[in-house]
Design a protein around this motif. Structure first.
Motif, PDB file in Angstrom:
ATOM      1  N   PRO A 177      75.723 -65.666  34.011  1.00 49.18           N
ATOM      2  CA  PRO A 177      75.092 -64.882  32.939  1.00 49.18           C
ATOM      3  C   PRO A 177      73.647 -65.262  32.643  1.00 49.18           C
ATOM      4  N   ALA A 178      73.344 -66.560  32.610  1.00 47.72           N
ATOM      5  CA  ALA A 178      71.978 -66.974  32.311  1.00 47.72           C
ATOM      6  C   ALA A 178      71.009 -66.520  33.396  1.00 47.72           C
ATOM      7  N   ASP A 179      71.440 -66.613  34.667  1.00 44.60           N
ATOM      8  CA  ASP A 179      70.585 -66.171  35.767  1.00 44.60           C
ATOM      9  C   ASP A 179      70.455 -64.654  35.777  1.00 44.60           C
ATOM     10  N   LEU A 180      71.529 -63.958  35.445  1.00 50.97           N
ATOM     11  CA  LEU A 180      71.467 -62.499  35.365  1.00 50.97           C
ATOM     12  C   LEU A 180      70.491 -62.070  34.277  1.00 50.97           C
ATOM     13  N   ALA A 181      70.540 -62.727  33.136  1.00 49.16           N
ATOM     14  CA  ALA A 181      69.624 -62.391  32.045  1.00 49.16           C
ATOM     15  C   ALA A 181      68.175 -62.595  32.470  1.00 49.16           C
ATOM     16  N   ASN A 182      67.913 -63.711  33.130  1.00 48.92           N
ATOM     17  CA  ASN A 182      66.553 -64.006  33.564  1.00 48.92           C
ATOM     18  C   ASN A 182      66.064 -62.990  34.579  1.00 48.92           C
ATOM     19  N   THR A 183      66.943 -62.586  35.501  1.00 46.72           N
ATOM     20  CA  THR A 183      66.587 -61.594  36.510  1.00 46.72           C
ATOM     21  C   THR A 183      66.294 -60.245  35.872  1.00 46.72           C
ATOM     22  N   LEU A 184      67.109 -59.833  34.915  1.00 47.96           N
ATOM     23  CA  LEU A 184      66.901 -58.548  34.247  1.00 47.96           C
ATOM     24  C   LEU A 184      65.559 -58.523  33.511  1.00 47.96           C
ATOM     25  N   LEU A 185      65.239 -59.612  32.846  1.00 43.31           N
ATOM     26  CA  LEU A 185      64.008 -59.634  32.058  1.00 43.31           C
ATOM     27  C   LEU A 185      62.757 -59.646  32.928  1.00 43.31           C
ATOM     28  N   LEU A 199      75.366 -51.692  34.772  1.00 44.56           N
ATOM     29  CA  LEU A 199      76.178 -52.898  34.683  1.00 44.56           C
ATOM     30  C   LEU A 199      77.456 -52.637  33.890  1.00 44.56           C
ATOM     31  N   PRO A 200      78.574 -53.236  34.295  1.00 48.07           N
ATOM     32  CA  PRO A 200      79.786 -53.158  33.470  1.00 48.07           C
ATOM     33  C   PRO A 200      79.536 -53.753  32.085  1.00 48.07           C
ATOM     34  N   ASP A 201      80.298 -53.294  31.115  1.00 44.68           N
ATOM     35  CA  ASP A 201      80.080 -53.729  29.738  1.00 44.68           C
ATOM     36  C   ASP A 201      80.111 -55.245  29.596  1.00 44.68           C
ATOM     37  N   HIS A 202      81.116 -55.892  30.208  1.00 41.02           N
ATOM     38  CA  HIS A 202      81.249 -57.333  30.010  1.00 41.02           C
ATOM     39  C   HIS A 202      80.104 -58.100  30.659  1.00 41.02           C
ATOM     40  N   ARG A 203      79.565 -57.592  31.782  1.00 40.93           N
ATOM     41  CA  ARG A 203      78.456 -58.274  32.440  1.00 40.93           C
ATOM     42  C   ARG A 203      77.172 -58.150  31.625  1.00 40.93           C
ATOM     43  N   LEU A 204      76.920 -56.953  31.098  1.00 41.18           N
ATOM     44  CA  LEU A 204      75.724 -56.776  30.279  1.00 41.18           C
ATOM     45  C   LEU A 204      75.853 -57.578  28.985  1.00 41.18           C
ATOM     46  N   ALA A 205      77.064 -57.615  28.425  1.00 36.44           N
ATOM     47  CA  ALA A 205      77.275 -58.404  27.208  1.00 36.44           C
ATOM     48  C   ALA A 205      76.993 -59.882  27.465  1.00 36.44           C
ATOM     49  N   LEU A 208      73.210 -60.355  27.732  1.00 33.39           N
ATOM     50  CA  LEU A 208      72.529 -60.248  26.446  1.00 33.39           C
ATOM     51  C   LEU A 208      72.677 -61.530  25.629  1.00 33.39           C
ATOM     52  N   GLU A 209      73.844 -62.154  25.727  1.00 35.09           N
ATOM     53  CA  GLU A 209      74.062 -63.387  24.975  1.00 35.09           C
ATOM     54  C   GLU A 209      73.128 -64.504  25.406  1.00 35.09           C
ATOM     55  N   GLU A 210      72.545 -64.387  26.593  1.00 36.62           N
ATOM     56  CA  GLU A 210      71.639 -65.420  27.119  1.00 36.62           C
ATOM     57  C   GLU A 210      70.172 -65.073  26.931  1.00 36.62           C
ATOM     58  N   MET A 211      69.887 -63.954  26.284  1.00 36.93           N
ATOM     59  CA  MET A 211      68.492 -63.504  26.128  1.00 36.93           C
ATOM     60  C   MET A 211      67.948 -63.847  24.752  1.00 36.93           C
ATOM     61  N   PRO A 212      66.613 -63.934  24.629  1.00 33.73           N
ATOM     62  CA  PRO A 212      66.005 -64.046  23.305  1.00 33.73           C
ATOM     63  C   PRO A 212      66.388 -62.845  22.447  1.00 33.73           C
ATOM     64  N   GLU A 213      66.437 -63.043  21.140  1.00 28.24           N
ATOM     65  CA  GLU A 213      66.935 -61.998  20.245  1.00 28.24           C
ATOM     66  C   GLU A 213      66.099 -60.728  20.293  1.00 28.24           C
ATOM     67  N   ASP A 214      64.798 -60.851  20.454  1.00 29.72           N
ATOM     68  CA  ASP A 214      63.951 -59.654  20.521  1.00 29.72           C
ATOM     69  C   ASP A 214      64.309 -58.804  21.731  1.00 29.72           C
ATOM     70  N   ILE A 231      79.169 -52.537  24.134  1.00 25.89           N
ATOM     71  CA  ILE A 231      78.582 -53.829  24.501  1.00 25.89           C
ATOM     72  C   ILE A 231      78.832 -54.846  23.394  1.00 25.89           C
ATOM     73  N   LEU A 232      78.665 -54.437  22.146  1.00 29.34           N
ATOM     74  CA  LEU A 232      78.908 -55.344  21.024  1.00 29.34           C
ATOM     75  C   LEU A 232      80.372 -55.763  20.981  1.00 29.34           C
ATOM     76  N   ASP A 233      81.287 -54.844  21.304  1.00 29.38           N
ATOM     77  CA  ASP A 233      82.711 -55.191  21.374  1.00 29.38           C
ATOM     78  C   ASP A 233      82.957 -56.287  22.400  1.00 29.38           C
ATOM     79  N   ALA A 234      82.226 -56.250  23.521  1.00 30.31           N
ATOM     80  CA  ALA A 234      82.440 -57.195  24.606  1.00 30.31           C
ATOM     81  C   ALA A 234      81.771 -58.543  24.362  1.00 30.31           C
ATOM     82  N   MET A 235      80.856 -58.618  23.406  1.00 27.65           N
ATOM     83  CA  MET A 235      80.169 -59.868  23.107  1.00 27.65           C
ATOM     84  C   MET A 235      81.036 -60.769  22.242  1.00 27.65           C
ATOM     85  N   GLU A 236      80.739 -62.073  22.276  1.00 30.42           N
ATOM     86  CA  GLU A 236      81.381 -62.985  21.335  1.00 30.42           C
ATOM     87  C   GLU A 236      80.983 -62.574  19.920  1.00 30.42           C
ATOM     88  N   PRO A 237      81.925 -62.629  18.950  1.00 28.50           N
ATOM     89  CA  PRO A 237      81.610 -62.148  17.603  1.00 28.50           C
ATOM     90  C   PRO A 237      80.374 -62.778  16.984  1.00 28.50           C
TER      91      PRO A 237
END
Length: 426
Positions: A177-185, A199-205, A208-214, A231-237
Motif C-alpha cells: 500500500p505505501a508503495d502504491l500510494a507513492n506511485t499514484l502520487l 483500482l479495486p475499492d480495497h486497493r485504493l482504500a 489512500l490510508e498511506e497518503m497525506p491528508e490533502d 472507498i470510505l467503507d473499505a478504509m479503517e474507521p
C-alpha cells in the motif's frame, strides 16, 4: 554482441544496485523520448530510493539491466524526479495506449513494451506485447495477444481517446500500500484519477490510508459520490474519520449517509473525539473476546492476514456485547502469553491487568508516554463507564507525531550518506 531485451513490466520493483552490490533502490518506471522515424529512445529510469523519494537515473549510468536487477555505476543524482516536456513514462503513460497495425489488420492495446540494447549500448523500445480486441461476446474472454515491433504499428488515430489504465493497474497489483500510494502520487493528475477509477475499492482504500491528508481529500473529491462512499467503507474507521474530518461538514455528512450503516456508525463515533485525544487516535475494531474464549479461538482470529500487526499483538476481554462500545472492560491478553499455554486454556485466566486502559479523553502525549513506558504496541481505550471503545496502536501515534508531509519528504530534513557519493544534503 547479442541484443539484450527486457520487458518493462517485469522491471517494476526490481532492485537497483551499485557496483559493490549495495542496494540503492527499486525501479518504478522507464522514461523514453519519441523520435521521428525510429523507436522511442530510453533516456533513464525512475528509481525509488530510501525515504520513498523517486529520482531519475540516466541510462548512461546503467551498466546492466535484467529482469531481476539493475546495475548502475553508483553515481546518481538524488534530486526528486520531475518529468520534462517530451518525456514519456512507459508504465504510467504508454501501457494501455491503442495502436493500429500498419498492414491494416486492425488495432490493439499495448500491454507491455520490451526495451532493447543495441551494439552501441543505447536502449530503445523494440517489441511490443499487444492485445487485440476480443472476438467472443463473453465478457470473461480476452482478446488474443501478439508481439510486434514498434515499426509495425502506429499510434492511435483519435487523439481524444485516453489510454486505458487497466494495464498500469495490473503492474501495480503486487505493490504494498505505501508503495502504491507513492506511485499514484507521482502520476500526472489526470492519469492518477483514471488509475484510481480502475483500482479495486480495497486497493485504493489501502493506498489512500498511506497518503497525506490533502492528497486523500483531493482524490476522494474527484470520485463519484457512490464510489467515494465505497472507498470510505473499505478504509479503517479511524482513517476514514480522519479523511472526512478534512472535508466540509456538509460534504462529510453526505458521504456518511451513503456509507454502509454499520461502517458509518463507527466513523460517526470517532468523529465525536478531538483529533489529539486517545479517542481521536484509536481504531474502533480491535479483537474482542469473552473470558470463556480459548487460546485456540484467539489465535485463529489474530492469524487473519488482513489484520494489522499491531492489532494482532493482543486480544481484549470484556463482558458482552463484544463490539465497541463493549460491555465492561476486563483486561488484555497478549499474543506471546497465549503461545505459552495449551489451546484449551480459557483467556480469563491469562488476563494481564497490570496495564490500565486510557480514557478516551486522554491526550496524545499521555498515549505516547504509556506506549513508550511499558513497551506496548497498543493500548486499550475506555469510556466513562469503563466500556472498551477502541485501541490506539503505536502506528496511530506515529502518524500523529510526525510532520504532515513525512510520507513525501521523510529524507529532506537530514543529511543522507550514500556509499558511492559521500554525505549528500537532500
Amino acid at each position: 554482441m547479442n541484443t539484450q531485451r527486457v520487458f518493462v513490466a517485469r522491471l517494476s520493483g526490481c532492485a537497483v544496485f551499485d557496483p559493490a552490490g549495495d542496494r540503492l533502490g527499486r525501479v518504478r518506471d522507464v522514461v523514453v523520448v519519441y523520435r521521428a522515424d525510429d523507436p522511442p529512445r530510453v533516456v533513464g529510469l525512475v528509481v525509488e530510493i530510501p525515504g520513498r523519494r523517486n529520482v531519475f537515473v540516466s541510462i548512461g549510468r546503467v551498466t546492466s539491466i535484467a529482469p531481476g536487477q539493475v546495475i548502475t555505476t553508483g553515481l546518481i543524482n538524488v534530486r526528486r524526479f520531475q518529468q520534462r516536456g517530451g518525456e514519456v513514462r512507459v508504465l504510467a503513460e504508454l501501457l494501455g495506449r491503442r495502436v493500429y497495425f500498419r498492414d491494416g489488420s486492425g488495432e490493439a492495446v499495448i500491454e507491455d513494451a520490451a526495451i532493447e540494447r543495441d551494439r552501441l549500448g543505447a536502449w530503445d523500445i523494440g517489441q511490443l506485447f499487444l492485445r487485440r480486441p476480443r472476438t467472443s461476446a463473453s465478457p470473461f474472454t480476452k482478446g488474443p495477444t501478439t508481439l510486434a515491433s514498434w515499426e509495425d504499428v502506429t499510434e492511435r488515430l483519435d487523439s481524444t481517446q485516453e489510454p486505458s489504465a487497466e494495464q498500469l493497474v495490473a503492474t501495480l497489483s503486487e505493490l504494498k500500500p505505501a508503495d502504491l500510494a507513492n506511485t499514484l502520487l507521482d502520476l500526472p493528475d489526470a492519469r492518477l484519477l483514471e488509475v484510481a477509477e480502475e483500482l479495486p475499492d480495497h486497493r485504493l482504500a489501502d493506498a489512500l490510508e498511506e497518503m497525506p491528508e490533502d492528497d486523500q481529500a483531493h482524490i476522494l473529491e474527484q470520485l463519484g459520490d457512490e464510489r467515494a462512499a465505497d472507498i470510505l467503507d473499505a478504509m479503517e474507521p479511524d482513517d476514514a474519520a480522519d479523511l472526512l474530518g478534512q472535508l466540509p461538514a456538509l460534504r462529510s455528512e453526505q458521504l456518511l449517509d451513503l456509507m454502509e450503516p454499520e461502517e458509518a456508525e463507527d466513523v460517526r463515533e470517532l468523529l465525536k473525539y478531538g483529533p489529539d485525544t486517545a479517542g481521536g487516535l484509536m481504531t474502533s475494531e480491535p479483537i474482542v473476546l469473552s473470558a470463556e474464549a480459548t487460546v485456540a479461538e484467539a489465535l485463529a482470529l489474530i492469524r487473519r492476514h488482513e489484520l494489522h500487526p499491531a492489532l494482532a499483538a493482543s486480544v481484549f476481554i470484556t463482558l458482552p456485547p463484544y463490539e465497541t462500545p463493549t460491555g465492561r472492560f476486563l483486561g488484555t491478553v497478549h499474543f506471546q502469553r497465549m503461545l505459552r499455554y495449551p489451546p484449551h486454556e480459557r483467556l480469563g485466566s491469562l488476563i494481564d491487568d497490570t496495564i490500565e486502559p486510557l480514557p478516551s479523553t486522554a491526550s496524545a502525549a499521555e498515549v505516547s508516554r504509556i506506549l513508550a513506558s511499558y513497551n506496548l504496541v497498543s493500548v486499550p481505550v475506555v469510556d466513562q463507564v469503563h466500556r472498551l471503545v477502541g485501541v490506539v496502536s503505536v502506528d496511530d501515534v506515529l502518524d500523529y507525531l510526525l510532520p504532515e508531509d513525512w510520507r513525501s519528504h521523510s529524507t529532506e530534513q537530514r543529511p543522507v550518506s550514500f556509499p558511492w557519493t559521500g554525505p549528500v544534503k537532500l
